[in-house]
Scaffold this motif. Structure first.
Motif, mmCIF file in Angstrom:
data_model
loop_
_atom_site.group_PDB
_atom_site.id
_atom_site.type_symbol
_atom_site.label_atom_id
_atom_site.label_comp_id
_atom_site.label_asym_id
_atom_site.label_seq_id
_atom_site.Cartn_x
_atom_site.Cartn_y
_atom_site.Cartn_z
ATOM 1 N N ASP A 179 0.805 -1.080 0.076
ATOM 2 C CA ASP A 179 -0.060 -0.033 0.078
ATOM 3 C C ASP A 179 0.738 1.126 0.134
ATOM 4 O O ASP A 179 2.004 1.109 0.562
ATOM 5 C CB ASP A 179 -0.832 -0.031 1.258
ATOM 6 C CG ASP A 179 -2.045 -0.821 1.309
ATOM 7 O OD1 ASP A 179 -1.934 -1.511 0.544
ATOM 8 O OD2 ASP A 179 -3.028 -0.877 2.177
ATOM 9 N N ASP A 180 0.210 2.211 -0.489
ATOM 10 C CA ASP A 180 0.729 3.664 -0.403
ATOM 11 C C ASP A 180 1.866 4.296 -1.167
ATOM 12 O O ASP A 180 2.185 5.360 -1.090
ATOM 13 C CB ASP A 180 1.105 3.921 1.219
ATOM 14 C CG ASP A 180 0.053 3.956 2.120
ATOM 15 O OD1 ASP A 180 -1.055 3.742 1.951
ATOM 16 O OD2 ASP A 180 0.172 4.115 3.370
ATOM 17 N N HIS B 94 -5.740 2.864 -4.114
ATOM 18 C CA HIS B 94 -5.724 2.954 -2.676
ATOM 19 C C HIS B 94 -6.457 4.216 -2.618
ATOM 20 O O HIS B 94 -7.701 4.225 -1.718
ATOM 21 C CB HIS B 94 -4.445 3.361 -2.136
ATOM 22 C CG HIS B 94 -4.292 2.796 -0.641
ATOM 23 N ND1 HIS B 94 -5.330 2.211 0.051
ATOM 24 C CD2 HIS B 94 -3.566 3.609 0.365
ATOM 25 C CE1 HIS B 94 -4.932 2.067 1.496
ATOM 26 N NE2 HIS B 94 -3.927 2.977 1.510
ATOM 27 N N HIS C 237 -4.642 10.367 0.263
ATOM 28 C CA HIS C 237 -4.975 9.178 1.262
ATOM 29 C C HIS C 237 -5.598 9.925 2.399
ATOM 30 O O HIS C 237 -5.049 10.670 3.293
ATOM 31 C CB HIS C 237 -3.705 8.986 1.797
ATOM 32 C CG HIS C 237 -3.528 7.612 2.612
ATOM 33 N ND1 HIS C 237 -4.178 7.532 3.960
ATOM 34 C CD2 HIS C 237 -3.269 6.251 2.401
ATOM 35 C CE1 HIS C 237 -3.935 6.128 4.190
ATOM 36 N NE2 HIS C 237 -3.232 5.438 3.262
HETATM 37 ZN ZN LIG Z 1 -2.724 3.506 3.163
#
Ligand SMILES: [Zn+2]
Length: 287
Positions: free
Chosen positions: A95-96, A146, A150
Motif C-alpha cells: 500500500d501507499d 488505494h 490518502h
Molecule cells: Zn494506506
C-alpha cells in the motif's frame, strides 16, 4: 448511510437514556441496560467499519477465496496444475506507493524472485512517479487503487468520495493503459456509503488477512516473523512500500523482509500470486 452518524445517534441515545434515568422519567433498571445496549450498538457499527474483515456493509475480499472471478480463461493455466496453485496461493500486497527509492528496490526484488504482487497506489503519488507505475504494470504486477489522496473515507461526503475514486481510477488507467478493478480503502475503513461508492465505480474492495503493522517502526526480522506466524493458504498479506500522506518514513525494513519472506513462503509450499494471476488460476481450474 454514514456509519459515523449512526454511531453518534447511538451514543446520543445512550446519554438521553442515562439522563432520563437520573431525572426519574425512566426507571434506572430500564435506563441503565438500555443505555449500555446503545453504547454497544454504537461501538459495534464503528467496529464493523474499521475492522478489516467481515462483509456486514458489503462484499469485502479478505482472503483469496473471496475474490469474485468472472470472464473466460486466457488459457495460461489449466487443469490439475491450476487446482494445486489455487489451493496454495498467497498474495503479497503493498500500500501507499509509489515511493522512491523503496518501490524501485521492491520491484527489483520481486523481479529477481520472479513473483508478481499487487500494489494499491495513491494516485496523486502515481502522478509524480508515473515511470514506477508503468514499470509495475510492465513487469506483470496488479495495480489497484488505494485513493487519489490518502484520506479517511468514512469522513468524506458522497461527492468527495466519488470524485476521489473517479480521479484515482482515471489517473492510474491513463498511466497503465488498463482498467482498474480493485480498491483498498485507506485504513481498510468502509461503511455502507463507502461500499456504495465502490460499487458505483465498479471496484471490488480488497482488504487483508495478515497485517504485520510494518509501518510502526519494527525491524525486518519482526516483519518477517509476524508474516510467517500468521500466513496460511489463501492469505492476503498487507505490507507498505509507501508512507502516506507525508512520505517521510523509511520502508527499507519492509523491502529487506520481502526476499526472505518469499523464500520461506515458497519453502512452505505456497505460490505467491498477484490478484490478476489468482483470478486467472481460478478461471483455469474451473475448465
Ligand atoms: Zn494506506
Amino acid at each position: 448511510m454514514r456509519v459515523l452518524y449512526l454511531m453518534g445517534a447511538f451514543y446520543l441515545a445512550a446519554l438521553v437514556l442515562l439522563w432520563a434515568g437520573r431525572l426519574g422519567k425512566l426507571s434506572r433498571r430500564t435506563a441503565l441496560p438500555a443505555s449500555v445496549l446503545c453504547l454497544l450498538a454504537g461501538s459495534g457499527v464503528l467496529a464493523a467499519a474499521t475492522l478489516p474483515f467481515g462483509s456486514g456493509y458489503g462484499p469485502t475480499v479478505t482472503k483469496l477465496a473471496d475474490l469474485p472471478v468472472t470472464g473466460p480463461a486466457a488459457g495460461r493455466m489449466q487443469g490439475d496444475n491450476a487446482i494445486s496453485l489455487r489451493e496454495n496461493a498467497v498474495a503479497l500486497t503493498f500500500d501507499d506507493g509509489p515511493y522512491p527509492p523503496y518501490t524501485e528496490r521492491l520491484l527489483d526484488t520481486l523481479k529477481e524472485k520472479q513473483i508478481h504482487a499487487t500494489f494499491f497506489l495513491v494516485a496523486s503519488q502515481a502522478q509524480r512517479y508515473p515511470e514506477l507505475v508503468q514499470r509495475m504494470a510492465a513487469e506483470g504486477h496488479t495495480v489497484g487503487l488505494h485513493a487519489f489522496r490518502h484520506r479517511d473515507f468514512l469522513k468524506l461526503t458522497a461527492e468527495e468520495r466519488q470524485n476521489d475514486l473517479a480521479l484515482g481510477k482515471k489517473t492510474l488507467a491513463a498511466i497503465t493503459g488498463k482498467e482498474l478493478r480493485y480498491w483498498r480503502p485507506p485504513h481498510g475503513f468502509r461503511d455502507p456509503s463507502v461500499m456504495q461508492a465502490a460499487a458505483e465505480q465498479n471496484l471490488t474492495v480488497v482488504n487483508w488477512s495478515v497485517i504485520p503493522r510494518d509501518w510502526t517502526g519494527i525491524d525486518k526480522q519482526e516483519i518477517y516473523n509476524r508474516v510467517m506466524d500468521k500466513t496460511e493458504a489463501g492469505a492476503i498479506i498487507l505490507l507498505h512500500d509507501g508512507d502516506s500522506p507525508f512520505y517521510r518514513a523509511s520502508r527499507q525494513p519492509t523491502v529487506d523482509a520481502v526476499a526472505p519472506l518469499i523464500d520461506s513462503l515458497r519453502k512452505k509450499g505456497y505460490h505467491l500470486v498477484s490478484l490478476d494471476e489468482y483470478a486467472e488460476i481460478i478461471r483455469g481450474s474451473e475448465r
